[in-house]
Design a protein around this motif. Structure first.
Motif, short mmCIF file in Angstrom:
data_model
loop_
_atom_site.label_atom_id
_atom_site.label_comp_id
_atom_site.label_asym_id
_atom_site.label_seq_id
_atom_site.Cartn_x
_atom_site.Cartn_y
_atom_site.Cartn_z
N MET A 1 89.37 85.94 92.35
CA MET A 1 88.87 86.26 91.03
C MET A 1 88.59 84.97 90.28
O MET A 1 89.34 84.01 90.37
CB MET A 1 89.91 87.12 90.30
CG MET A 1 89.44 87.62 88.97
SD MET A 1 90.73 88.72 88.30
CE MET A 1 89.81 89.48 87.03
N ALA A 2 87.50 84.96 89.55
CA ALA A 2 87.11 83.77 88.81
C ALA A 2 88.10 83.48 87.68
O ALA A 2 88.71 84.39 87.12
CB ALA A 2 85.71 83.95 88.24
N LYS A 3 88.20 82.20 87.40
CA LYS A 3 89.09 81.78 86.31
C LYS A 3 88.56 82.33 84.99
O LYS A 3 87.36 82.29 84.72
CB LYS A 3 89.12 80.25 86.28
CG LYS A 3 89.98 79.66 85.20
CD LYS A 3 89.98 78.16 85.31
CE LYS A 3 89.54 77.59 83.98
NZ LYS A 3 89.48 76.15 83.98
N ARG A 4 89.46 82.85 84.18
CA ARG A 4 89.07 83.42 82.88
C ARG A 4 88.82 82.27 81.91
O ARG A 4 89.64 81.38 81.77
CB ARG A 4 90.19 84.34 82.37
CG ARG A 4 89.85 85.05 81.11
CD ARG A 4 88.80 86.11 81.36
NE ARG A 4 88.46 86.74 80.09
CZ ARG A 4 87.30 87.27 79.82
NH1 ARG A 4 86.36 87.26 80.72
NH2 ARG A 4 87.07 87.82 78.67
N ILE A 5 87.68 82.31 81.25
CA ILE A 5 87.29 81.29 80.29
C ILE A 5 87.71 81.72 78.90
O ILE A 5 87.43 82.85 78.49
CB ILE A 5 85.75 81.09 80.33
CG1 ILE A 5 85.28 80.69 81.73
CG2 ILE A 5 85.31 80.08 79.29
CD1 ILE A 5 85.75 79.34 82.19
N ASP A 6 88.36 80.82 78.17
CA ASP A 6 88.76 81.10 76.79
C ASP A 6 87.58 80.73 75.88
O ASP A 6 87.48 79.61 75.37
CB ASP A 6 90.02 80.30 76.43
CG ASP A 6 90.59 80.68 75.08
OD1 ASP A 6 89.90 81.36 74.30
OD2 ASP A 6 91.74 80.28 74.81
N ARG A 7 86.69 81.68 75.71
CA ARG A 7 85.44 81.42 74.99
C ARG A 7 85.66 80.98 73.55
O ARG A 7 84.98 80.07 73.07
CB ARG A 7 84.56 82.68 75.02
CG ARG A 7 84.10 83.04 76.40
CD ARG A 7 83.32 84.33 76.40
NE ARG A 7 82.89 84.68 77.75
CZ ARG A 7 82.23 85.77 78.04
NH1 ARG A 7 81.90 86.63 77.09
NH2 ARG A 7 81.87 86.02 79.28
N LYS A 8 86.58 81.62 72.85
CA LYS A 8 86.82 81.28 71.45
C LYS A 8 87.32 79.85 71.31
O LYS A 8 86.90 79.12 70.42
CB LYS A 8 87.82 82.25 70.81
CG LYS A 8 87.24 83.62 70.56
CD LYS A 8 88.25 84.51 69.87
CE LYS A 8 87.64 85.89 69.63
NZ LYS A 8 88.55 86.76 68.91
N ARG A 9 88.22 79.47 72.17
CA ARG A 9 88.76 78.11 72.12
C ARG A 9 87.67 77.09 72.40
O ARG A 9 87.54 76.09 71.69
CB ARG A 9 89.90 77.96 73.13
CG ARG A 9 90.57 76.58 73.11
CD ARG A 9 91.62 76.43 74.21
NE ARG A 9 91.09 76.57 75.55
CZ ARG A 9 90.47 75.60 76.23
NH1 ARG A 9 90.29 74.42 75.69
NH2 ARG A 9 90.02 75.82 77.45
N ILE A 10 86.87 77.32 73.42
CA ILE A 10 85.80 76.39 73.77
C ILE A 10 84.77 76.32 72.64
O ILE A 10 84.32 75.22 72.27
CB ILE A 10 85.13 76.80 75.10
CG1 ILE A 10 86.14 76.64 76.25
CG2 ILE A 10 83.87 75.99 75.36
CD1 ILE A 10 85.68 77.24 77.57
N ALA A 11 84.40 77.46 72.07
CA ALA A 11 83.42 77.47 70.97
C ALA A 11 83.94 76.70 69.76
O ALA A 11 83.20 75.93 69.14
CB ALA A 11 83.08 78.90 70.58
N ALA A 12 85.21 76.90 69.43
CA ALA A 12 85.78 76.18 68.29
C ALA A 12 85.81 74.68 68.53
O ALA A 12 85.46 73.88 67.64
CB ALA A 12 87.19 76.71 68.01
N ARG A 13 86.21 74.27 69.73
CA ARG A 13 86.23 72.84 70.06
C ARG A 13 84.83 72.26 70.05
O ARG A 13 84.62 71.13 69.60
CB ARG A 13 86.86 72.63 71.43
CG ARG A 13 88.38 72.80 71.41
CD ARG A 13 89.02 72.55 72.77
NE ARG A 13 88.66 71.25 73.32
CZ ARG A 13 88.47 71.01 74.61
NH1 ARG A 13 88.60 71.98 75.49
NH2 ARG A 13 88.16 69.80 75.03
N ALA A 14 83.86 73.02 70.56
CA ALA A 14 82.47 72.54 70.58
C ALA A 14 81.94 72.33 69.17
O ALA A 14 81.23 71.36 68.90
CB ALA A 14 81.59 73.51 71.35
N GLU A 15 82.27 73.25 68.25
CA GLU A 15 81.83 73.11 66.86
C GLU A 15 82.40 71.84 66.23
O GLU A 15 81.69 71.08 65.58
CB GLU A 15 82.24 74.32 66.03
CG GLU A 15 81.40 75.56 66.25
CD GLU A 15 79.96 75.41 65.79
OE1 GLU A 15 79.67 74.61 64.85
OE2 GLU A 15 79.10 76.09 66.37
#
Length: 124
Positions: A1-15
């Motif tokens: 199974m693919a690793k689950r991506i923490d989208r909210k965390r990545i989006a916040a860091r990217a901002e």
């Protein structure tokens, strides 16, 4: 199974990263990546997120409609059962009524129960 991506965390860091980059060194490239390229990736993610959210809303609406359709079918089955039960040519003891999944009148228990006598058991 693919690793689950923490989208909210990545989006916040990217901002945070993109805002700092834009303020502190907007024209500087890091590892060949410009601030504009990073912002473009973030914009593409926002657009795809909107598409996914719209599709989820459509699925939810379709699922709710499907529930309504099943509810309507259930009501129709109750009406048909009542119709067969009340029909003078069939009734609630007919083979058709039983074949439709209902309990025929002749197959039902009487419903009468008798209380059992309790005998005292004395251990004195």
């Amino acid at each position: 199974m693919a690793k689950r991506i923490d989208r909210k965390r990545i989006a916040a860091r990217a901002e945070v990263m993109n805002d700092a980059w834009k303020e502190g060194a907007p024209a500087v490239e890091f590892m060949g990546i410009t601030q504009t390229v990073m912002r473009g990736k973030m914009t593409a993610i926002d657009a795809k997120t909107q598409i996914v959210d719209d599709l989820r809303a459509q699925i939810k609406m379709a699922d709710d409609e499907l529930d309504d359709m099943y509810g309507d079918l259930d009501d129709t089955m109750v009406d048909v059962g009542s119709g067969v039960r009340g029909d003078k040519n069939f009734g609630d003891d007919s083979p058709l009524y039983g074949a439709m999944g209902f309990k025929r009148k002749s197959e039902r228990a009487s419903g009468l129960t008798r209380k059992k006598k309790v005998t005292p058991t004395g251990n004195a």
